[in-house]
Design an enzyme around this catalytic site. Structure first.
Site, PDB file in Angstrom:
ATOM      1  N   ASP A 196       0.721  -1.207   0.009  1.00 30.42           N
ATOM      2  CA  ASP A 196       0.124   0.083   0.009  1.00 30.42           C
ATOM      3  C   ASP A 196       1.002   1.425  -0.098  1.00 30.42           C
ATOM      4  O   ASP A 196       0.421   2.309  -0.381  1.00 30.42           O
ATOM      5  CB  ASP A 196      -1.224   0.059   1.206  1.00 30.42           C
ATOM      6  N   ARG A 213     -13.891  -2.406 -26.188  1.00 31.18           N
ATOM      7  CA  ARG A 213     -14.366  -2.317 -24.540  1.00 31.18           C
ATOM      8  C   ARG A 213     -13.693  -1.145 -23.759  1.00 31.18           C
ATOM      9  O   ARG A 213     -12.541  -0.741 -24.230  1.00 31.18           O
ATOM     10  CB  ARG A 213     -14.184  -3.653 -23.926  1.00 31.18           C
ATOM     11  N   GLN A 240      -0.790  -9.043  -6.808  1.00 32.80           N
ATOM     12  CA  GLN A 240       0.092  -8.015  -6.548  1.00 32.80           C
ATOM     13  C   GLN A 240       1.005  -8.311  -5.447  1.00 32.80           C
ATOM     14  O   GLN A 240       2.081  -7.587  -5.346  1.00 32.80           O
ATOM     15  CB  GLN A 240      -0.900  -6.818  -6.026  1.00 32.80           C
ATOM     16  N   ARG A 241       0.693  -9.307  -4.564  1.00 32.85           N
ATOM     17  CA  ARG A 241       1.598  -9.568  -3.366  1.00 32.85           C
ATOM     18  C   ARG A 241       2.679 -10.602  -3.763  1.00 32.85           C
ATOM     19  O   ARG A 241       3.506 -10.861  -2.925  1.00 32.85           O
ATOM     20  CB  ARG A 241       0.649  -9.590  -2.126  1.00 32.85           C
TER      21      ARG A 241
HETATM   22  O1  F6P Z   1      -2.296  -4.079   3.347  1.00 30.66           O
HETATM   23  C1  F6P Z   1      -1.945  -4.815   2.230  1.00 30.66           C
HETATM   24  C2  F6P Z   1      -3.268  -5.396   1.516  1.00 30.66           C
HETATM   25  O2  F6P Z   1      -2.884  -6.298   0.245  1.00 30.66           O
HETATM   26  C3  F6P Z   1      -4.302  -4.481   0.996  1.00 30.66           C
HETATM   27  O3  F6P Z   1      -3.856  -3.863  -0.143  1.00 30.66           O
HETATM   28  C4  F6P Z   1      -5.545  -5.316   1.090  1.00 30.66           C
HETATM   29  O4  F6P Z   1      -6.473  -4.512   1.197  1.00 30.66           O
HETATM   30  C5  F6P Z   1      -5.416  -6.260   2.053  1.00 30.66           C
HETATM   31  O5  F6P Z   1      -3.914  -6.311   2.457  1.00 30.66           O
HETATM   32  C6  F6P Z   1      -5.717  -7.552   1.791  1.00 30.66           C
HETATM   33  O6  F6P Z   1      -5.575  -8.357   3.084  1.00 30.66           O
HETATM   34  P1  F6P Z   1      -5.781 -10.052   3.206  1.00 30.66           P
HETATM   35  O7  F6P Z   1      -4.547 -10.534   2.611  1.00 30.66           O
HETATM   36  O8  F6P Z   1      -6.164 -10.317   4.599  1.00 30.66           O
HETATM   37  O9  F6P Z   1      -6.894 -10.500   1.985  1.00 30.66           O
END
Ligand code: F6P
Length: 360
Positions: free
Chosen positions: A142, A177, A286-287
């Site tokens: 974030d 689209r 994204q993570r």
């Molecule tokens: O804070 C990081 C984040 O990936 C946010 O962007 C997102 O809203 C949240 O964590 C998602 O959390 P979880 O992994 O608990 O679904």
């Protein structure tokens, strides 16, 4: 080199790319350079809560593949608040003393906590109560930790969201689209803003800049008028509906989860303009995955700087990235400063000057 130390390291809160490069750098510096012992605590503070504590001794031989590995080899959690721990019967109890006991049992001289603002605040409270020597490293896709220009994980998330826009561009063009990409970021629009510019979005919607549906539809019809038959919209997950609410769902575990603003907008865009609209929700992609070169650099710089702070016995500090330097600040200041997107930010101006619509 000073006295030989025993240090702990843990990852806390949601995972992201770049955590393993931090762990690698800490081991290289603490074990390789200083000859200390490093204890990798499992699953944030839960490894310390366990009796006996759950950890892995980290040696130079254990870190070979960490530079390119996503996630965290130590495991993490964004549940299990130590001061209000939810027990199996649903009641909550304060388990902080059990965690503090784990630190003492391992006879740690110091601990490195890698977390966002929430988990760092919890670690600091534990450190004060248990007299721990804590050094913090900021991580969060974030990028909302106020004192650092960049947190671990943000750059990789921006890369992934940019690549998604690059791909969506072609399918949107082929079908004429409107495609909406919904990205994470919690209450901050940093991922949407950065990826939106890098990936050439036509409309960027972030929580910090209120939008109107009329302005969005006007932008889409202006594009039609100059022969642009497709459009890309990127929206941050915390952007509000027309009536001012965030779109939040309860999952099966009873947790509130942001998500759904993309579909909300798609339905309204179709209703107002008739444009065929599709939505991609990028989610945890994204993570995950390989850390970007920037996250590897930042992880290396933060990990070694954290060890240096411990060598100098400077505790209760967070390492940060400011003007391409690692600078440490009191953790108290770090957790007090939340950083949303500034609507006057240079990137917002950049986008506006290129004709990007923010819906305002
Ligand atoms: O804070 C990081 C984040 O990936 C946010 O962007 C997102 O809203 C949240 O964590 C998602 O959390 P979880 O992994 O608990 O679904």
């Amino acid at each position: 080199m000073g006295t030989k130390k025993r240090i702990g390291i843990l990852t806390s809160g949601g995972d992201c790319a770049g955590l393993n490069p931090v762990i690698r750098a800490v081991v290289h510096c603490a074990v390789g350079t200083y000859g200390w012992e490093v204890f990798g605590i499992h699953e944030a503070t839960q490894g310390l809560m366990a009796s006996p504590p759950e950890y892995t001794r980290l040696h130079l031989g254990d870190i070979d593949r960490l530079l390119t590995a996503g996630g965290t080899v130590l495991g993490t959690t964004n549940k299990g608040h130590p001061f209000a721990f939810v027990m199996p019967d649903g009641t909550t109890c304060d388990r902080s003393e059990e965690i503090i006991a784990g630190y003492r049992q391992l006879e740690l001289d110091a601990i490195i906590g890698i977390g966002g603002d929430g988990s760092t605040a919890i670690l600091r409270r534990l450190a004060q109560q248990g007299n721990w020597n804590l050094v913090a490293i900021p991580k969060t896709i974030d990028n909302d930790v106020g004192v650092t220009e960049c947190s671990i994980g943000f750059d990789t998330a921006v890369n992934i969201a940019t690549e998604a826009l690059d791909r969506l561009h072609f399918t949107a063009a082929s079908h004429r689209r409107v495609i909406i990409l919904e990205v994470m970021g919690r209450d901050a629009g940093h991922i949407a803003l950065n990826a939106g510019i890098a990936g050439g979005a036509d409309i960027i919607l972030i929580p910090e800049i209120p939008y109107s549906m009329d302005k969005i539809c006007q932008k889409l019809s202006d594009r039609q008028a100059i022969g642009k038959t497709h459009s890309l919209v990127i929206v941050a997950e915390a952007v509000r509906t027309g009536t001012g609410e965030q779109v939040i769902n309860k999952n099966a575990m009873g947790q509130s989860v942001l998500g759904g603003i993309g579909q909300y907008l798609a339905d309204r865009i179709f209703a107002a303009s008739g444009a065929e609209t599709r939505v991609t929700v990028l989610g945890h992609v994204q993570r995950g995955g390989t850390p970007s070169p920037m996250d590897r650099l930042l992880g290396s710089a933060f990990g070694t700087a954290a060890v240096e702070l411990i060598a100098q016995e400077k505790y209760d500090r967070m390492v940060t990235w400011q003007n391409r330097q690692v600078v440490s600040v009191p953790i108290e200041d770090a957790i007090a400063q939340y950083r949303a997107v500034d609507p006057q930010d240079t990137l917002v101006k950049t986008a506006r000057l290129m004709g990007v619509c923010f819906g305002d």
